[in-house]
Design a protein around this motif. Structure first.
Motif, short mmCIF file in Angstrom:
data_model
loop_
_atom_site.label_atom_id
_atom_site.label_comp_id
_atom_site.label_asym_id
_atom_site.label_seq_id
_atom_site.Cartn_x
_atom_site.Cartn_y
_atom_site.Cartn_z
N UNK A 9 71.21 78.09 58.48
CA UNK A 9 71.27 79.49 58.95
C UNK A 9 70.15 79.77 59.94
N UNK A 10 68.95 79.24 59.67
CA UNK A 10 67.82 79.42 60.61
C UNK A 10 68.16 78.72 61.92
N UNK A 50 80.90 69.23 47.77
CA UNK A 50 79.75 69.86 47.12
C UNK A 50 79.97 69.96 45.61
N UNK A 67 79.03 66.64 52.65
CA UNK A 67 79.64 67.98 52.76
C UNK A 67 79.00 68.76 53.90
N UNK A 124 64.51 88.43 52.03
CA UNK A 124 64.02 87.04 51.95
C UNK A 124 64.70 86.20 53.02
N UNK A 139 76.65 78.47 50.14
CA UNK A 139 75.45 78.81 49.37
C UNK A 139 75.80 79.53 48.07
N UNK A 174 66.41 83.02 54.87
CA UNK A 174 67.00 83.64 56.07
C UNK A 174 67.75 84.94 55.72
N UNK A 203 71.68 85.52 56.19
CA UNK A 203 72.47 84.78 55.21
C UNK A 203 72.42 85.47 53.84
N UNK A 204 71.23 85.84 53.42
CA UNK A 204 71.10 86.49 52.11
C UNK A 204 71.79 87.85 52.09
N UNK A 216 70.79 74.93 48.52
CA UNK A 216 71.29 76.29 48.68
C UNK A 216 70.64 77.09 49.79
N UNK A 217 70.71 78.40 49.65
CA UNK A 217 70.29 79.32 50.72
C UNK A 217 68.79 79.29 50.96
N UNK A 218 68.03 78.77 50.03
CA UNK A 218 66.59 78.64 50.25
C UNK A 218 66.23 77.17 50.48
N UNK A 221 71.18 74.85 53.15
CA UNK A 221 72.07 75.85 53.77
C UNK A 221 71.26 76.92 54.48
N UNK A 222 70.11 77.27 53.91
CA UNK A 222 69.22 78.22 54.56
C UNK A 222 68.70 77.68 55.88
N UNK A 266 69.32 86.14 46.09
CA UNK A 266 68.05 86.43 46.78
C UNK A 266 68.16 87.76 47.54
N UNK A 287 75.45 87.12 51.76
CA UNK A 287 75.79 86.64 50.40
C UNK A 287 75.92 87.83 49.45
#
Lengths: 297, 297
Positions: free
Chosen positions: A161-162, A121, A82, B30, B119, B32, B35-36, A152-154, A157-158, B26, B39
């Motif tokens: 984003x970075x 996903x 995905x 926090x 995410x 990134x 992104x947060x 996920x976002x942490x 996927x995070x 998040x 969201x």
């Protein structure tokens, strides 16, 4: 285990993964046909299945049952698939080639690629959460949340984003490491953990395996950066040199190729050190570590 | 329950959902951060929270505990929020307004919108799979797979694919029903089921609730189609008349407004009939059914 035995083991597990994915993915004749066809196109018949191999190797060390491992292997590969479909889309990396074939949005269309990634996903979580998969349901819930946190976002996927935010930026080695520990590392690390969770290992062994997973996650990306800079498109099956073309910081652009190779050697040694306590039982994980490095140089 | 008691109940559950989502997402500080932040923008401070309300109403009928219900309510709303973000993207419906605010890809950018949806979906599964949420872990795994089936290629995402394929087509009433049973219906139906799964109801009651969920899922979409044709953009908080503008088949374009309204009345009656055996215990579900209809006419 000899190199030839290891090659046989790899091929068997790759085939088992392919067969399980083929079974798990809805058939192309099931409505909505175009979506299911594209999901199969995105997932089947390609890739080295590094993450599933890590699930199997860690799981066999932990005496895990084959059915739980197969599901865990498919779940991490579906998450990986995905992420590739979405990362290749025009609004992200805008890439046209993946695993030697046109990317999903090129072969189908952007809207289908978006839905393919979404549905892959979802399928990953359906596969790992299948009731009765593990004898201990509470442990299985831990496996589901482990996969979610890594994706996920942490996690993955995070990291993406970075990555987006770093295009055209000069970033420090520390920042590059943080990005890769998320973008690629989190799912590789989760693969090792998931394999172990499918079986039974004491907490200190789980911790050693997690340190191993973290080291090879980073190792994998350092090698990827070297490959992207040095290999050609045919060898890679994806567009070579695209990081430089996209003005993205990599270990090679940041450290230079010789230093990046030295770092890879260092990470390989670190990864192996975390396996020392397992002795021969970690043979496949050791050989997978070598395989990750040797696909490049 | 009087209308005023019901309104109070609705407001309380909407606030509880908002507070739980705020806690689960998040923080914007926090990494990134972008992104947060996006969201949270996509999820908080808007929407009628119809799906969470259905989780709570069905769950309270089934004597479910508040913590499990809160997580289930957030999980369905996170899935719903992810689907809106992706559906609004340029490669899908290309919409600029949602819940009275610019859509995520307009306020941020396309790549961020893609990752936000990804995410949010992951977070939904993390929230529903949290170990220890339900006393019975095997039952909780059933809840996770129920949510996955309702969201994936044979549920909501599949409905979206059928929707894409139907643009500019003349389709039958049966085909329109199949599309909506997936696109909107599957998650609404799952919301009722999830609420019930969080508590304890006998199999025949679960089946009656599922029939109820199926009827209101379709009802919701019929009313949505009427609203899209008759209300203005300010009332809706999203672009009105966009289905017609996008050349999409709806119940109004297919049947005409009077017949669509007759169908809505019929579905409302059917939904209520499935609740009959519960007597007063189904009061909130009955009132929610009326609420779904009365937001339009």
């Amino acid at each position: 285990m000899t190199d030839s035995q290891f090659s046989t083991w790899m091929r068997e597990r790759q085939s088992a993964t392919e067969a399980a994915l083929d079974r798990i993915l809805p058939g192309s004749h099931i409505a909505p046909q175009r979506l299911h066809d594209a999901m199969r196109y995105a997932t089947l018949g390609g890739g080295k299945r590094v993450r599933p191999l890590l699930v199997f190797a860690a799981g066999e060390l932990a005496s895990a049952g084959p059915r739980a491992l197969e599901h865990a292997a498919c779940a991490v590969e579906l998450i990986h698939a995905y992420s590739l479909v979405h990362d290749d889309m025009p609004c992200m990396d805008d890439d046209v080639l993946r695993r030697g074939k046109p990317t999903v949005h090129v072969e189908y269309d952007d809207a289908t690629a978006l839905l393919v990634g979404d549905a892959l996903q979802t399928l990953a979580f359906q596969v790992i959460a299948e009731p009765g998969l593990m004898a201990d349901s509470a442990r299985q819930l831990e496996a589901v949340t482990l996969l979610a946190r890594a994706s996920g976002s942490r996690g993955m996927a995070g990291g993406q984003a970075i990555d987006l935010a770093s295009v055209g930026q000069t970033i420090s080695r520390e920042a590059l490491e943080v990005m890769h520990l998320h973008k690629t590392g989190a799912l590789i690390r989760a693969s090792v953990q998931l394999g172990a969770l499918c079986g039974d290992v004491p907490p200190d062994a789980l911790q050693a395996l997690d340190r191993f997973g973290k080291a090879i996650g980073l190792l994998f990306q350092v090698v990827d950066d070297i490959l992207d800079a040095e290999a050609d498109t045919t060898t890679l099956g994806k567009t070579a040199g695209k990081d430089a073309a996209n003005n993205k910081p990599t270990y090679v652009t940041l450290l230079g190729a010789p230093e990046a190779k030295r770092l890879a050697a260092e990470l390989r040694a670190e990864a192996r050190s975390h396996l020392a306590a397992f002795g021969d039982r970690a043979g496949r994980l050791t050989q997978l570590t070598d395989y990750i490095v040797d696909r490049s140089f």
